[in-house]
Scaffold this motif. Structure first.
Motif, PDB file in Angstrom:
ATOM      1  N   VAL A 166      14.150  28.422  -6.813  1.00  0.00           N
ATOM      2  CA  VAL A 166      15.426  28.855  -7.383  1.00  0.00           C
ATOM      3  C   VAL A 166      15.844  27.934  -8.519  1.00  0.00           C
ATOM      4  O   VAL A 166      16.178  28.374  -9.630  1.00  0.00           O
ATOM      5  N   ASN A 167      15.823  26.637  -8.253  1.00  0.00           N
ATOM      6  CA  ASN A 167      16.243  25.659  -9.258  1.00  0.00           C
ATOM      7  C   ASN A 167      15.089  25.164 -10.120  1.00  0.00           C
ATOM      8  O   ASN A 167      15.297  24.339 -11.010  1.00  0.00           O
ATOM      9  N   LYS A 168      13.890  25.657  -9.820  1.00  0.00           N
ATOM     10  CA  LYS A 168      12.680  25.293 -10.582  1.00  0.00           C
ATOM     11  C   LYS A 168      12.484  23.771 -10.613  1.00  0.00           C
ATOM     12  O   LYS A 168      12.388  23.141 -11.664  1.00  0.00           O
ATOM     13  N   VAL A 169      12.362  23.204  -9.402  1.00  0.00           N
ATOM     14  CA  VAL A 169      12.149  21.766  -9.254  1.00  0.00           C
ATOM     15  C   VAL A 169      11.120  21.527  -8.156  1.00  0.00           C
ATOM     16  O   VAL A 169      11.161  22.177  -7.107  1.00  0.00           O
ATOM     17  N   ALA A 170      10.193  20.615  -8.414  1.00  0.00           N
ATOM     18  CA  ALA A 170       9.233  20.185  -7.397  1.00  0.00           C
ATOM     19  C   ALA A 170       9.623  18.797  -6.925  1.00  0.00           C
ATOM     20  O   ALA A 170       9.869  17.906  -7.735  1.00  0.00           O
ATOM     21  N   VAL A 171       9.681  18.612  -5.588  1.00  0.00           N
ATOM     22  CA  VAL A 171       9.975  17.303  -5.003  1.00  0.00           C
ATOM     23  C   VAL A 171       8.636  16.721  -4.559  1.00  0.00           C
ATOM     24  O   VAL A 171       8.001  17.227  -3.633  1.00  0.00           O
ATOM     25  N   VAL A 172       8.215  15.668  -5.242  1.00  0.00           N
ATOM     26  CA  VAL A 172       6.827  15.207  -5.155  1.00  0.00           C
ATOM     27  C   VAL A 172       6.770  13.713  -4.859  1.00  0.00           C
ATOM     28  O   VAL A 172       7.485  12.921  -5.479  1.00  0.00           O
ATOM     29  N   GLU A 173       5.917  13.330  -3.919  1.00  0.00           N
ATOM     30  CA  GLU A 173       5.684  11.907  -3.690  1.00  0.00           C
ATOM     31  C   GLU A 173       4.871  11.332  -4.845  1.00  0.00           C
ATOM     32  O   GLU A 173       4.106  12.043  -5.511  1.00  0.00           O
ATOM     33  N   ALA A 174       5.016  10.023  -5.043  1.00  0.00           N
ATOM     34  CA  ALA A 174       4.527   9.400  -6.269  1.00  0.00           C
ATOM     35  C   ALA A 174       3.014   9.482  -6.451  1.00  0.00           C
ATOM     36  O   ALA A 174       2.530   9.568  -7.582  1.00  0.00           O
ATOM     37  N   ASN A 175       2.247   9.449  -5.364  1.00  0.00           N
ATOM     38  CA  ASN A 175       0.792   9.426  -5.500  1.00  0.00           C
ATOM     39  C   ASN A 175       0.144  10.798  -5.358  1.00  0.00           C
ATOM     40  O   ASN A 175      -1.083  10.890  -5.223  1.00  0.00           O
ATOM     41  N   ALA A 176       0.946  11.848  -5.400  1.00  0.00           N
ATOM     42  CA  ALA A 176       0.375  13.199  -5.435  1.00  0.00           C
ATOM     43  C   ALA A 176      -0.303  13.408  -6.780  1.00  0.00           C
ATOM     44  O   ALA A 176       0.296  13.151  -7.823  1.00  0.00           O
ATOM     45  N   ASP A 225       0.849  -1.194   0.000  1.00  0.00           N
ATOM     46  CA  ASP A 225       0.000   0.000   0.000  1.00  0.00           C
ATOM     47  C   ASP A 225       0.888   1.249   0.000  1.00  0.00           C
ATOM     48  O   ASP A 225       1.589   1.531   0.966  1.00  0.00           O
ATOM     49  N   THR A 226       0.849   1.997  -1.106  1.00  0.00           N
ATOM     50  CA  THR A 226       1.641   3.235  -1.213  1.00  0.00           C
ATOM     51  C   THR A 226       0.757   4.474  -1.238  1.00  0.00           C
ATOM     52  O   THR A 226       1.227   5.559  -1.562  1.00  0.00           O
ATOM     53  N   SER A 227      -0.518   4.320  -0.894  1.00  0.00           N
ATOM     54  CA  SER A 227      -1.475   5.413  -1.072  1.00  0.00           C
ATOM     55  C   SER A 227      -1.168   6.633  -0.206  1.00  0.00           C
ATOM     56  O   SER A 227      -1.609   7.745  -0.519  1.00  0.00           O
ATOM     57  N   ALA A 228      -0.413   6.457   0.890  1.00  0.00           N
ATOM     58  CA  ALA A 228      -0.101   7.596   1.763  1.00  0.00           C
ATOM     59  C   ALA A 228       0.947   8.523   1.162  1.00  0.00           C
ATOM     60  O   ALA A 228       1.131   9.654   1.640  1.00  0.00           O
ATOM     61  N   LEU A 229       1.626   8.081   0.112  1.00  0.00           N
ATOM     62  CA  LEU A 229       2.659   8.916  -0.515  1.00  0.00           C
ATOM     63  C   LEU A 229       2.002   9.878  -1.502  1.00  0.00           C
ATOM     64  O   LEU A 229       2.146   9.757  -2.708  1.00  0.00           O
ATOM     65  N   ASN A 230       1.275  10.870  -0.997  1.00  0.00           N
ATOM     66  CA  ASN A 230       0.493  11.752  -1.869  1.00  0.00           C
ATOM     67  C   ASN A 230       0.745  13.228  -1.605  1.00  0.00           C
ATOM     68  O   ASN A 230      -0.125  14.069  -1.821  1.00  0.00           O
ATOM     69  N   ASN A 231       1.951  13.557  -1.159  1.00  0.00           N
ATOM     70  CA  ASN A 231       2.253  14.930  -0.779  1.00  0.00           C
ATOM     71  C   ASN A 231       3.356  15.554  -1.637  1.00  0.00           C
ATOM     72  O   ASN A 231       4.162  14.857  -2.254  1.00  0.00           O
ATOM     73  N   ILE A 232       3.360  16.873  -1.627  1.00  0.00           N
ATOM     74  CA  ILE A 232       4.448  17.637  -2.245  1.00  0.00           C
ATOM     75  C   ILE A 232       5.389  18.049  -1.117  1.00  0.00           C
ATOM     76  O   ILE A 232       4.987  18.745  -0.190  1.00  0.00           O
ATOM     77  N   LEU A 233       6.638  17.614  -1.188  1.00  0.00           N
ATOM     78  CA  LEU A 233       7.565  17.881  -0.096  1.00  0.00           C
ATOM     79  C   LEU A 233       8.242  19.238  -0.210  1.00  0.00           C
ATOM     80  O   LEU A 233       8.551  19.869   0.784  1.00  0.00           O
TER      81      LEU A 233
END
Length: 523
Positions: free
Chosen positions: A76-86, A63-71
């Motif tokens: 500055v570097n124009k990058v989003a660090v995102v969990e897979a189920n966001a 179950d990976t459903s809890a991985l739904n957030n943007i960290l």
């Protein structure tokens, strides 16, 4: 004024430490499966695939459903660090807060970032940026033996290039680094009428070389009627251009609006301004034209007012929940394929005679440096081409199961003959040998060995259709719904069942919380 929002998900609230704890839980579960060589599947909590969703309560499920957030949104570097189920709308809202946006945004807001990466996701900016995974610079993945690794072009390059399109068969993607670009208030949209496939292809070739075009796709309503649609990002509102929205209940469905524009304007292009998120999620209401097909399936009248009255049911999240209450393939044809430009006209003419599904979605895709499991040209003479054409086929399935099987087999045969390929999210009826003739199986098997993933189902096993099981299920379903009742009553009962299952999911609540609909007024 900066764009403000009420968080739908815990944007930026889940710390790196909490993320690591969740990944460690997943890693431990994967490690235990690997020790016993037990096959397992991944439960994501939602899916935009036409395959039946994995049951999250099964004992052999991760179950990976809890991985739904943007960290993190790194402005500055124009990058989003995102969990897979966001989901994609969560990512867009978070990035718009810093006046940024992803380079490729999937047309359905509920498609997850990990799903777009591990599947095959292309949109109207893909003529520039290729598939969504080409905009991802780094991933975190739990290998099939439980080891947690970071992958990029500089580290674990083979895994990084192999994971896109592999549908989770190499491991569990848990985190992605998505490249961003400056956002704009508006998209200046132009609808260019065409009267043949040849005319559409000619326009596509012209526009993909135009540096002023940011978005490029098209809709074909019949063999002699369609529109190539171009879009240009802009922050300054040109005088005299009307503003059109597609996100509110009172707004038209996008594809109907396109047809109205080219029908009323003759051969002249029609221009208008669309708020950025309304353009990106323009197909959310009506799910392209699948919403209209649901009226056909249920027998409900499709009038000017009914889409507004049933608005909460006719967005993509709810329609997918309804479809998954039954095998989607027995209700709808929902598939995408990629064809060489040289073969597109022949395919459209063939499908007009064999399938007769309209409208068609047309979207040029840059081939670029893509992974082996993405659609790619099969014929030697097409491999030097810059682009392939994505054709979206979305319509009501043949009611007879045997005809459904026959139509799909004919389609797969024709697409292969023309040097094209189907997206793997759709049902595959290919034999195992025919399926692997399209891909580099040696490369894929070597990747599975290196990732210790041979205990996972492979891509063919995840996507292929069992004919006999389908026949049995279809027969049982027909007997249940028909019984001794009149067909109209059986159809009503089935319709109510689908609605009930969709309502139980409460997916409509997510749609109501979307605040991107206020863009750009509250920027």
């Amino acid at each position: 004024m900066r764009h403000r929002r009420t968080p739908t998900y815990a944007f930026l609230a889940l710390s790196r430490q909490q993320h690591r704890a969740e990944v460690e839980r997943i890693s431990l579960a994967v490690r235990n499966f690997h020790k016993t060589q037990q096959r397992f599947r991944i439960y994501h909590g939602s899916t935009s695939s036409t395959r039946r969703p994995v049951d999250g309560t099964s004992t052999n499920t991760i179950d990976t459903s809890a991985l739904n957030n943007i960290l993190e949104i790194d402005g500055v570097n124009k990058v989003a660090v995102v969990e897979a189920n966001a989901p994609m709308d969560a990512l867009l809202e978070a990035t718009l807060d810093l006046n940024l946006m992803p380079l490729v945004v999937t047309e359905f807001p509920g498609i997850t970032v990990g799903g777009a990466f591990s599947g095959t996701a292309g949109e109207s900016s893909s003529f520039k940026h290729s598939f969504f995974d080409q905009t991802v610079s780094k991933i975190e993945m739990v290998m099939a033996d439980g080891e947690v690794v970071n992958c990029s072009e500089a580290k674990n390059k083979e895994v990084f290039r192999g994971a896109p399109g592999a549908l989770g068969t190499l491991g569990v993607v848990t985190l992605l680094y998505v490249r961003l670009q400056p956002a704009a208030k508006w998209v200046e949209v132009t609808y260019h009428p065409f009267e043949s496939v040849e005319g559409a292809l000619r326009m596509f070739r012209r526009f993909w070389k135009d540096e002023g075009v940011d978005y490029l796709d098209g809709v074909m309503f019949s063999p002699t009627k369609g529109a190539v649609v171009t879009g240009q990002l802009c922050d300054v509102k040109p005088e005299g251009l009307p503003v059109q929205r597609f996100s509110r209940a009172k707004d038209p469905w996008y594809y109907m609006h396109v047809e109205e524009c080219i029908s009323s304007g003759g051969s002249e292009p029609h221009r208008e301004l669309v708020p950025l998120p309304d353009y990106l999620f323009r197909y959310n209401r009506g799910c392209f034209w699948c919403g209209k097909s649901m009226f056909d399936l249920t027998g409900l009248p499709f009038t000017k007012g009914t889409p507004q009255w049933l608005e909460f049911m006719l967005r993509t999240r709810m329609l997918y929940k309804a479809l998954h209450a039954q095998d989607p393939n027995t209700l709808m044809v929902i598939l995408d394929l990629a064809l060489p430009f040289s073969a597109a006209e022949e395919f459209v003419n063939w499908q007009a005679e064999r399938l007769d599904i309209w409208p068609l979605w047309l979207c040029p895709l840059r081939i670029g440096a893509m992974s082996t499991l993405h659609p790619h040209p099969l014929r030697t003479e097409d491999k030097e081409d810059e682009m392939m054409l994505n054709v979206g086929l979305y319509g009501v399935s043949p009611r007879d199961y045997e005809e459904w099987v026959s139509a799909n087999l004919d389609l797969e045969s024709k697409v292969t003959e023309l040097g094209g390929m189907k997206w793997a999210y759709a049902a595959q009826l290919y034999s195992r040998d025919m399926f692997w003739q399209q891909y580099d199986k040696k490369w894929y098997d070597n990747s599975r060995e290196k990732c210790h993933a041979t205990s996972l189902p492979d891509v063919y096993e995840k996507t292929s259709v069992d004919y006999e099981a389908g026949r049995k299920m279809t027969k049982e379903s027909k007997e249940y719904w028909d019984g001794t009742m009149f067909p109209a009553i059986a159809q009503l009962r089935q319709s109510l069942w689908l609605v009930r299952e969709a309502l139980k999911s409460k997916a409509w609540r997510l749609e109501r919380r979307d605040v991107w609909k206020d863009w750009p007024e509250k920027r």
